[in-house]
Scaffold this active site. Sequence first.
Site, PDB file in Angstrom:
ATOM      1  N   SER A  16       0.852  -1.196   0.000  1.00 24.02           N
ATOM      2  CA  SER A  16       0.000   0.000   0.000  1.00 24.02           C
ATOM      3  C   SER A  16       0.883   1.239   0.000  1.00 24.02           C
ATOM      4  O   SER A  16       1.629   1.482   0.958  1.00 24.02           O
ATOM      5  CB  SER A  16      -0.906   0.005   1.233  1.00 24.02           C
ATOM      6  OG  SER A  16      -1.425   1.308   1.433  1.00 24.02           O
ATOM      7  N   HIS A  41      -1.021  -1.434  -4.034  1.00 23.59           N
ATOM      8  CA  HIS A  41      -2.363  -1.161  -3.510  1.00 23.59           C
ATOM      9  C   HIS A  41      -2.477   0.358  -3.366  1.00 23.59           C
ATOM     10  O   HIS A  41      -1.657   0.984  -2.678  1.00 23.59           O
ATOM     11  CB  HIS A  41      -2.512  -1.877  -2.172  1.00 23.59           C
ATOM     12  CG  HIS A  41      -3.828  -1.717  -1.494  1.00 23.59           C
ATOM     13  ND1 HIS A  41      -4.912  -2.528  -1.738  1.00 23.59           N
ATOM     14  CD2 HIS A  41      -4.245  -0.834  -0.551  1.00 23.59           C
ATOM     15  CE1 HIS A  41      -5.935  -2.167  -0.978  1.00 23.59           C
ATOM     16  NE2 HIS A  41      -5.556  -1.128  -0.244  1.00 23.59           N
ATOM     17  N   ASP A  43      -4.751   3.500  -2.229  1.00 19.40           N
ATOM     18  CA  ASP A  43      -5.879   3.861  -1.360  1.00 19.40           C
ATOM     19  C   ASP A  43      -6.433   5.227  -1.739  1.00 19.40           C
ATOM     20  O   ASP A  43      -5.781   6.251  -1.541  1.00 19.40           O
ATOM     21  CB  ASP A  43      -5.412   3.881   0.101  1.00 19.40           C
ATOM     22  CG  ASP A  43      -5.198   2.487   0.649  1.00 19.40           C
ATOM     23  OD1 ASP A  43      -6.112   1.656   0.533  1.00 19.40           O
ATOM     24  OD2 ASP A  43      -4.102   2.227   1.187  1.00 19.40           O
ATOM     25  N   MET A  45      -9.221   8.027  -1.053  1.00 19.51           N
ATOM     26  CA  MET A  45     -10.141   8.482   0.006  1.00 19.51           C
ATOM     27  C   MET A  45     -10.706   9.840  -0.403  1.00 19.51           C
ATOM     28  O   MET A  45      -9.979  10.685  -0.939  1.00 19.51           O
ATOM     29  CB  MET A  45      -9.410   8.593   1.340  1.00 19.51           C
ATOM     30  CG  MET A  45      -8.708   7.300   1.755  1.00 19.51           C
ATOM     31  SD  MET A  45      -7.993   7.400   3.400  1.00 19.51           S
ATOM     32  CE  MET A  45      -6.960   5.914   3.409  1.00 19.51           C
ATOM     33  N   HIS A  75      -8.258   0.710  -4.160  1.00 18.02           N
ATOM     34  CA  HIS A  75      -9.239   0.553  -3.071  1.00 18.02           C
ATOM     35  C   HIS A  75      -9.898   1.907  -2.842  1.00 18.02           C
ATOM     36  O   HIS A  75      -9.251   2.838  -2.359  1.00 18.02           O
ATOM     37  CB  HIS A  75      -8.472   0.059  -1.833  1.00 18.02           C
ATOM     38  CG  HIS A  75      -9.274  -0.005  -0.577  1.00 18.02           C
ATOM     39  ND1 HIS A  75      -8.693  -0.069   0.678  1.00 18.02           N
ATOM     40  CD2 HIS A  75     -10.614  -0.022  -0.356  1.00 18.02           C
ATOM     41  CE1 HIS A  75      -9.625  -0.123   1.598  1.00 18.02           C
ATOM     42  NE2 HIS A  75     -10.803  -0.081   1.012  1.00 18.02           N
ATOM     43  N   MET A  77     -12.175   4.201  -0.912  1.00 15.39           N
ATOM     44  CA  MET A  77     -12.921   4.521   0.306  1.00 15.39           C
ATOM     45  C   MET A  77     -13.660   5.817   0.026  1.00 15.39           C
ATOM     46  O   MET A  77     -13.283   6.901   0.489  1.00 15.39           O
ATOM     47  CB  MET A  77     -11.943   4.629   1.484  1.00 15.39           C
ATOM     48  CG  MET A  77     -11.424   3.255   1.922  1.00 15.39           C
ATOM     49  SD  MET A  77      -9.788   3.330   2.665  1.00 15.39           S
ATOM     50  CE  MET A  77      -8.775   3.276   1.191  1.00 15.39           C
ATOM     51  N   MET A 158     -11.458  -5.614   5.591  1.00 17.63           N
ATOM     52  CA  MET A 158     -10.659  -4.620   6.318  1.00 17.63           C
ATOM     53  C   MET A 158     -10.402  -5.113   7.737  1.00 17.63           C
ATOM     54  O   MET A 158     -11.331  -5.532   8.443  1.00 17.63           O
ATOM     55  CB  MET A 158     -11.386  -3.278   6.384  1.00 17.63           C
ATOM     56  CG  MET A 158     -11.518  -2.549   5.058  1.00 17.63           C
ATOM     57  SD  MET A 158      -9.950  -2.207   4.236  1.00 17.63           S
ATOM     58  CE  MET A 158      -9.117  -1.188   5.462  1.00 17.63           C
ATOM     59  N   ASP A 193      -6.576  -6.142   4.699  1.00 21.21           N
ATOM     60  CA  ASP A 193      -5.931  -4.824   4.654  1.00 21.21           C
ATOM     61  C   ASP A 193      -6.070  -4.146   6.002  1.00 21.21           C
ATOM     62  O   ASP A 193      -7.180  -3.899   6.468  1.00 21.21           O
ATOM     63  CB  ASP A 193      -6.637  -4.012   3.550  1.00 21.21           C
ATOM     64  CG  ASP A 193      -6.097  -2.608   3.364  1.00 21.21           C
ATOM     65  OD1 ASP A 193      -5.045  -2.282   3.935  1.00 21.21           O
ATOM     66  OD2 ASP A 193      -6.734  -1.847   2.609  1.00 21.21           O
ATOM     67  N   GLY A 194      -4.932  -3.840   6.614  1.00 22.13           N
ATOM     68  CA  GLY A 194      -4.947  -3.048   7.835  1.00 22.13           C
ATOM     69  C   GLY A 194      -4.191  -3.710   8.969  1.00 22.13           C
ATOM     70  O   GLY A 194      -4.602  -4.763   9.463  1.00 22.13           O
TER      71      GLY A 194
HETATM   72  C1  DX5 Z   1      -6.392   1.943   5.409  1.00 19.20           C
HETATM   73  C2  DX5 Z   1      -5.921   1.588   4.022  1.00 19.20           C
HETATM   74  C3  DX5 Z   1      -4.819   0.616   4.081  1.00 19.20           C
HETATM   75  C4  DX5 Z   1      -3.585   1.137   4.777  1.00 19.20           C
HETATM   76  C5  DX5 Z   1      -2.863  -0.010   5.411  1.00 19.20           C
HETATM   77  O1  DX5 Z   1      -7.497   2.769   5.350  1.00 19.20           O
HETATM   78  O2  DX5 Z   1      -6.982   1.019   3.277  1.00 19.20           O
HETATM   79  O3  DX5 Z   1      -4.491   0.092   2.799  1.00 19.20           O
HETATM   80  O4  DX5 Z   1      -2.717   1.837   3.909  1.00 19.20           O
HETATM   81  O5  DX5 Z   1      -1.838   0.491   6.233  1.00 19.20           O
HETATM   82  P1  DX5 Z   1      -1.105  -0.442   7.301  1.00 19.20           P
HETATM   83  O6  DX5 Z   1      -0.604  -1.640   6.582  1.00 19.20           O
HETATM   84  O7  DX5 Z   1      -0.012   0.440   7.814  1.00 19.20           O
HETATM   85  O8  DX5 Z   1      -2.126  -0.768   8.343  1.00 19.20           O
HETATM   86 ZN    ZN Z   2      -6.502  -0.147   1.407  1.00 21.19          ZN
END
Ligand code: DX5
Ligand code: ZN
Length: 233
Positions: A16, A41, A43, A45, A75, A77, A158, A193-194
């Site tokens: 990510s 990956h 992200d 948002m 991904h 969000m 998640m 993920d997370g």
């Molecule tokens: C969180 C994201 C993740 C995040 C993961 O909202 O969707 O992809 O970047 O970060 P780590 O691996 O540090 O928890």
């Molecule tokens: Zn993610």
Amino acid sequence: MLDLTATPPRPLIAASILSADFGHMIDECRDILDRGADLLHVDVMDGHFVPNLTMGADMIRGLRRHLPDTYLDVHLMVERPGDYVESFAQAGANMFTFHLEVSQPMRDAALGGVDMSELIERIHHAGMHAGVAINPPTTDPLPALRPVLDQLDLVLVMSVNPGRSGQSFMPEVLPKAAAIKAELGPNTRLEMDGGLKPANVRSAIDAGVDVVVAASAIFGADDRSAAIADLRG
Ligand code: DX5
Ligand code: ZN
């Protein structure tokens, strides 16, 4: 290009880029790909579905220009994923994953709830793979997911509440992941993920996870190659 629909012989590592140094993004991506990450990956948002704002089609386009053969797992969000299907496909996204929480029947159509089957068809028509993500508080997703499971290329469980990297893993999502895995066909990946790290990844893999997402555990490691190898369990 990686074939994400084929069952991988060992878990795939999706790095990510949220924890990369944004001032050196392409160098950071090349570094972790050279050190063994299988895919990136990304992200996205929107400041509404989660408070944070991150990146969009322009970042995807930039990554694609410099990394023509790298699988880009996006991904979203965001409240309105349907607004981004065609632009993200044109930018070069490979996987388009939207959240179950903005979809019918969890959100009423009158409140903007997305028709999952229609959206998945649009994603496929645009030339991308389609995924659905599930937040930790959504504890019983299968009734809503079942009608579209056959259409999906990926289900993303998640293991933190989304919004930022560097949070702690929530082991309570593991039984939900295992229950979803039991209903997936061989061509559909189970991603988590997370908060995943070498110390807890085995529990995810044992639950059936075959795509491991990690941001801080890779980009924050002193030895990124070792971190990526260790994340395969
Ligand atoms: C969180 C994201 C993740 C995040 C993961 O909202 O969707 O992809 O970047 O970060 P780590 O691996 O540090 O928890
Ligand atoms: Zn993610």
